[in-house]
Design a protein around this motif. Structure first.
Motif, mmCIF file in Angstrom:
data_model
loop_
_atom_site.group_PDB
_atom_site.id
_atom_site.type_symbol
_atom_site.label_atom_id
_atom_site.label_comp_id
_atom_site.label_asym_id
_atom_site.label_seq_id
_atom_site.Cartn_x
_atom_site.Cartn_y
_atom_site.Cartn_z
ATOM 1 N N TYR A 268 21.014 -26.207 -10.038
ATOM 2 C CA TYR A 268 19.807 -25.980 -10.486
ATOM 3 C C TYR A 268 18.931 -25.975 -9.109
ATOM 4 O O TYR A 268 19.065 -26.776 -8.363
ATOM 5 N N GLN A 269 17.777 -25.053 -9.367
ATOM 6 C CA GLN A 269 16.708 -24.869 -8.230
ATOM 7 C C GLN A 269 15.338 -25.374 -8.937
ATOM 8 O O GLN A 269 14.969 -24.705 -10.024
ATOM 9 N N THR B 237 11.777 -25.093 -9.615
ATOM 10 C CA THR B 237 10.828 -23.976 -9.514
ATOM 11 C C THR B 237 9.347 -24.295 -10.046
ATOM 12 O O THR B 237 9.507 -25.423 -10.936
ATOM 13 N N ASN B 238 8.335 -23.693 -9.959
ATOM 14 C CA ASN B 238 7.164 -23.846 -10.594
ATOM 15 C C ASN B 238 7.076 -23.140 -11.956
ATOM 16 O O ASN B 238 6.204 -23.203 -12.781
ATOM 17 N N GLU B 239 7.864 -22.230 -12.187
ATOM 18 C CA GLU B 239 8.122 -21.546 -13.314
ATOM 19 C C GLU B 239 9.156 -22.031 -14.376
ATOM 20 O O GLU B 239 10.264 -22.319 -13.643
ATOM 21 N N ASN C 178 11.818 -21.903 -17.101
ATOM 22 C CA ASN C 178 13.022 -20.974 -17.660
ATOM 23 C C ASN C 178 13.194 -20.996 -18.915
ATOM 24 O O ASN C 178 13.545 -21.765 -19.732
ATOM 25 N N PRO D 92 17.299 -21.505 -12.223
ATOM 26 C CA PRO D 92 15.937 -21.960 -11.963
ATOM 27 C C PRO D 92 15.504 -22.932 -13.251
ATOM 28 O O PRO D 92 15.487 -22.418 -14.069
ATOM 29 N N SER E 98 11.878 -25.433 -14.189
ATOM 30 C CA SER E 98 10.670 -25.762 -13.753
ATOM 31 C C SER E 98 10.850 -27.492 -13.298
ATOM 32 O O SER E 98 11.730 -28.120 -14.217
ATOM 33 N N HIS E 99 9.963 -28.070 -12.762
ATOM 34 C CA HIS E 99 9.884 -29.510 -12.541
ATOM 35 C C HIS E 99 9.763 -30.192 -14.148
ATOM 36 O O HIS E 99 10.424 -31.122 -14.001
#
Length: 165
Positions: free
Chosen positions: A28-29, A31-33, A35, A100, A102-103
């Motif tokens: 996982y990465q 991201t600010n967006e 999923n 991706p 999100s945090h």
């Protein structure tokens, strides 16, 4: 995702065989967006907060939507289970592309509880490579990776043979 070979009766039998298990590993990465494909899964996390709890998710998204679109690029190697007894019985398939999240979505997973409380830093330390060979599959290249070198395998051989003819 853990799978066991059909030539064994069940997971426990397979877990005692050198060719018994295969793990598909997705990374996982952050991201600010958000999923959106994980929303339905994320909404059910409070139902499985505690160890050994479970829930059914109806009309779940397909595996392709839940993971990554390009599953053609991956690394594979013979390895071990990541939990005790850490037996060398797993064929690992580690996908290069990340998923991706999100945090906030990652934080929702961190609220789950395990044997030692919340699931934070629940990873096994990096293991030595020893004589393990790691292969990389790619649509345009096939690699063999070991301790000291990388060989561009079949594709380069094919190109070379065609050029020298």
């Amino acid at each position: 995702m853990v799978f066991y070979s059909e030539k064994y009766n069940n997971f426990n039998d397979a877990a005692n065989q050198a060719d018994g298990l295969t793990v598909l590993s997705f990374l996982y990465q952050a991201t600010n967006e958000e999923n959106g494909n994980y929303k339905q899964f994320e909404n059910n996390l409070p139902k499985v907060h505690n160890l050994s709890s479970y829930t059914a998710i109806k009309n779940f998204v397909s595996l392709t939507e839940f993971t990554i679109n390009n599953k053609n690029v991956y690394f594979t190697y013979k390895g071990s289970l990541t939990t005790p007894p850490c037996s060398e019985v797993v064929t690992w398939i580690e996908f290069k592309n990340t998923i991706p999240l999100s945090h906030e979505q990652i934080q929702a997973f961190r609220l789950l509880a395990g044997q030692g409380g919340q699931l934070t830093h629940n990873f096994r330390p990096v293991q030595l490579l020893y004589d393990r060979v790691i292969y990389m599959n790619s649509p345009s290249h096939i690699f063999r990776i070991d301790n000291t070198f990388m060989i561009i395998n079949a594709l380069v051989s094919l190109i070379y043979c065609n050029i020298t003819k």
